[in-house]
Scaffold this active site. Structure first.
Site, short mmCIF file in Angstrom:
data_model
loop_
_atom_site.label_atom_id
_atom_site.label_comp_id
_atom_site.label_asym_id
_atom_site.label_seq_id
_atom_site.Cartn_x
_atom_site.Cartn_y
_atom_site.Cartn_z
N HIS A 81 0.83 -1.21 0.00
CA HIS A 81 0.00 0.00 0.00
C HIS A 81 0.86 1.26 0.00
CE1 HIS A 81 -3.22 2.79 0.90
NE2 HIS A 81 -4.09 1.81 0.76
N GLY A 162 5.51 21.81 10.25
CA GLY A 162 6.81 21.19 10.48
C GLY A 162 7.86 21.58 9.47
N ALA A 170 9.20 8.06 11.95
CA ALA A 170 7.75 8.03 11.73
C ALA A 170 7.31 8.61 10.39
CB ALA A 170 7.04 8.79 12.86
#
Length: 299
Positions: A81, A162, A170
């Protein structure tokens, strides 16, 4: 009382211990119901569906995010995916007595709190998208985790929250609000030829000439030795499931292969199935009062 629907997707579908520890962050909490969760080892991805009161859901999702970031390392993660992060997508939908505008605000606050708490870059999509392009997950995910690392410093690929660099473990997270939930459908084909599945998926998905509200890819299910057209249907009112299924049948006939079965991953509104029943059963003058369970709310 207001209720919200959240469908976090995280990038682990095989390790049962990790999956359970993550899902435990939203289980057995007053004000939240976990409808179900759907690990997929081929995708290496788990979809969680939960509903609940907004304030309680927000805190639970923040805790879930922290556990995801702790346990999943994108430098080691692989799967079928497309993904850009450990907590890859976090879509939010209105469920009862809450407006889309409130869900948009909820998604904004959730994204800011995830970034402030964990320093994982945030991309906003759906109704929260900063540009028209970013309403499309395919645009944000182009190149996936590995490719995004290389181009994230470019202005058009930089996160909305960010610094323009992926979190070292992550990756990044996509957060969105939309009026109605996506429906995930896998149409299993009677062949193990992945090229055929990919060709049919290309005919179905919007960007390559298919349905504008459908995103699809051809995948191989190793355990079944079969392929599938795996779809995310963005709007089953504009594009009913039966219409897409008929196109897949026509394309499959070109290769002399049958459709084995259809999988529904997660929940969907009853309208989506009623549309299919009306079409395939050729029902005349159907109305929702003919479904007896729909009268329960009046008691």
């Amino acid at each position: 009382m207001k209720y919200i629907h959240a469908v976090p997707n995280f990038s682990e579908g095989s390790n049962k211990d990790v999956i359970e520890e993550i899902v435990n962050q939203v289980r057995d909490i007053e004000g939240i119901k976990v409808i179900d969760y759907f690990p997929d080892p081929d995708f290496n991805r788990t979809v969680v569906e939960l509903i609940g009161k907004p304030a309680v859901v927000k805190e639970a999702l923040l805790n879930m995010a922290g556990k995801v970031f702790e346990l999943i390392d994108m430098e080691k993660q692989t799967g079928n995916h497309p993904r850009i992060g450990a907590l890859d997508t976090l879509p939010i939908f209105p469920l009862a007595r809450i407006s889309l505008e409130e869900c948009i605000e909820f998604a904004e606050e959730l994204g800011k709190e995830i970034y402030d708490r964990y320093k994982v870059p945030i991309y906003f999509s759906g109704e929260n998208a900063r540009t028209e392009e970013r309403k499309n997950l395919d645009f944000i995910r182009k190149g996936q985790y590995e490719g995004l690392k290389v181009v994230i410093h470019q202005p058009e690929r930089a996160p909305d929250l960010g610094e323009p660099v992926l979190h070292k473990k992550a990756g990044a997270t996509i957060i969105s609000a939309s009026q109605s939930g996506h429906v995930s459908v896998n149409v299993i084909l009677g062949t193990n030829n992945l090229s055929i599945a990919k060709n049919i998926a290309k005919a179905v998905r919007g960007p390559s000439g298919g349905f504008s509200t459908v995103r699809s890819l051809g995948i191989y299910f190793e355990e079944r030795n079969l392929t599938a057209v795996s779809m995310t249907m963005l709007d089953t009112n504009k594009t009913p499931i039966y219409r897409v299924l008929k196109l897949i049948e026509l394309e499959a006939e070109r290769y002399g292969i049958p459709i084995v079965s259809t999988q529904l991953v997660g929940t969907l509104h009853q309208d989506a199935l009623i549309n299919c029943a009306e079409y395939f059963l050729k029902i005349e003058n159907f109305n929702y009062d003919q479904i007896i369970e729909n009268h329960l709310a009046d008691l």
